[in-house]
Write an enzyme that holds these catalytic residues in place. Structure first.
Site, short mmCIF file in Angstrom:
data_model
loop_
_atom_site.label_atom_id
_atom_site.label_comp_id
_atom_site.label_asym_id
_atom_site.label_seq_id
_atom_site.Cartn_x
_atom_site.Cartn_y
_atom_site.Cartn_z
N PHE A 1 -30.04 64.35 36.74
CA PHE A 1 -29.35 64.08 35.48
C PHE A 1 -30.21 64.57 34.32
CE2 PHE A 1 -27.88 61.58 31.88
CZ PHE A 1 -26.50 61.63 32.04
N ASN B 1 -24.89 48.35 43.04
CA ASN B 1 -24.51 48.62 44.41
C ASN B 1 -25.58 48.01 45.31
OD1 ASN B 1 -26.69 50.46 44.62
ND2 ASN B 1 -25.38 52.22 44.13
N GLY C 1 -17.87 54.00 42.04
CA GLY C 1 -18.38 52.75 41.49
C GLY C 1 -17.90 52.50 40.07
N ASP C 2 -17.79 53.56 39.28
CA ASP C 2 -17.28 53.43 37.92
C ASP C 2 -15.82 52.96 37.93
OD1 ASP C 2 -19.74 54.41 37.07
OD2 ASP C 2 -19.01 56.48 36.98
#
Length: 327
Positions: free
Chosen positions: A116, A195, A256-257
């Site tokens: 990222f 998570n 997950g979002d």
């Protein structure tokens, strides 16, 4: 009163490696890894955890406020989010930096290696949540997602000062946060999202036991992939919610979002945490079947049968009317 989502805004570069990453890792040489994966597919999509969650909430009929920092190239992405129903008025646009980039390789087992680049996200700490709170005539909840660490800490502190409930979702930034920073983000939150791996990392970062974390938060929600989600509270409540089985798996990025968007939407409708987790799991499976974190279509007539099949008629009857209103 509206939900605000703070977190990264990014462009995703999603690649597929037609093999298994684990088979390329040599246990005796993990201290000097040098690998290159030949990917056979590349998709460039809009993403970022803050934008993904806000997009999911908008898909479910809410008008969430997105808080984050993007680059001068944000114009088309802003228009797309606004068309979907996301309020981007609190997004800061950098004059010098590009919007963040997420580069991810997924293998046949859905394992991922990602990098990222923060870019304009580095300016997110310049945003004042108090301005957003005032302009929205009060916020019902602030989700603090992965973002510039200083921004995450500032938004959390401001929300606590303003009396706005906080949902902490540190996710990928746990790898960068210090022990003190992690404790500050968790302490006093209304909801905590992780998570399974992140839950272990959070315990390591804070130095707290599971019970000590639970004593400091309202409810701890842990997503468990194909095993659904686990909800825990300090009073000993433990609720396991199974996943909605996937008929098709295209790309796990953003799943997950989507769960978080479904959970928060159901919470805003006044539904129970169990129903919220069920909707979150159902929406996660929808996203799993698409490439890209915001490419999915949400059709209540298709989603509700899945909810009823896995969770029963009562769940579908409680969730259904809310989905019908946004159809």
């Amino acid at each position: 009163m509206r939900i605000a989502v703070s977190g990264s805004i990014a462009t995703d570069h999603l690649m597929v490696f037609p093999g298994r990453i684990a088979e390329q890792l040599l246990s005796e040489s993990l201290d000097r890894v040098s690998l290159s994966f030949l990917a056979d597919r590349l998709e460039v999509r809009e993403g970022g955890v803050g934008a993904n969650i806000a997009f999911g909430l908008a898909r479910l009929g809410l008008r969430p406020v997105l808080i984050g920092s993007a680059g001068a190239d944000f114009g088309p992405y802003r228009s797309r989010l606004e068309e979907a129903g996301v309020d981007t008025g609190s997004v800061r646009v950098s004059e010098t930096l590009h919007t963040a980039r997420f580069v991810c390789t997924t293998d046949l087992d859905q394992n991922q290696i990602a990098t990222f680049y923060a870019g304009a996200m580095a300016e997110a700490a310049r945003i004042d949540l108090a301005d957003t709170h005032r302009e929205a005539d009060g916020l019902a909840l602030l989700l603090v997602g992965a973002d510039d660490p200083d921004a995450m800490l500032r938004h959390t502190a401001t929300a606590h000062r303003l009396g706005v409930p906080v949902a902490a979702d540190p996710s990928q930034q746990l790898a960068r946060l210090t022990a003190d920073q992690t404790r500050a983000l968790v302490e006093g939150t209304f909801l905590l999202f992780t998570n399974e791996y992140e839950s272990l990392l959070l315990l390591e970062r804070t130095g707290w036991s599971e019970q000590e974390v639970l004593d400091r938060v309202g409810t701890w929600i842990t997503t468990r992939g194909p095993d659904g989600a686990l909800l825990r509270s300090a009073d000993g409540t433990r609720l396991a919610v199974p996943a909605v089985p996937a008929q098709e798996i295209a790309d796990p990025t953003g799943v997950g979002d989507a769960f978080r968007a479904g959970f928060l939407a159901a919470w805003s409708w006044g539904l129970s945490y169990e129903r919220a987790a069920q909707l979150g799991c159902a929406l996660a499976t929808v996203v799993l079947a698409s490439v890209g974190t915001q490419e999915y279509k949400l059709v209540p007539g298709e989603l509700l049968p899945s909810i009823e099949r896995v969770y029963g008629r009562a769940a579908a009857e409680e969730i259904g009317p809310h989905l019908a209103r946004r159809a």
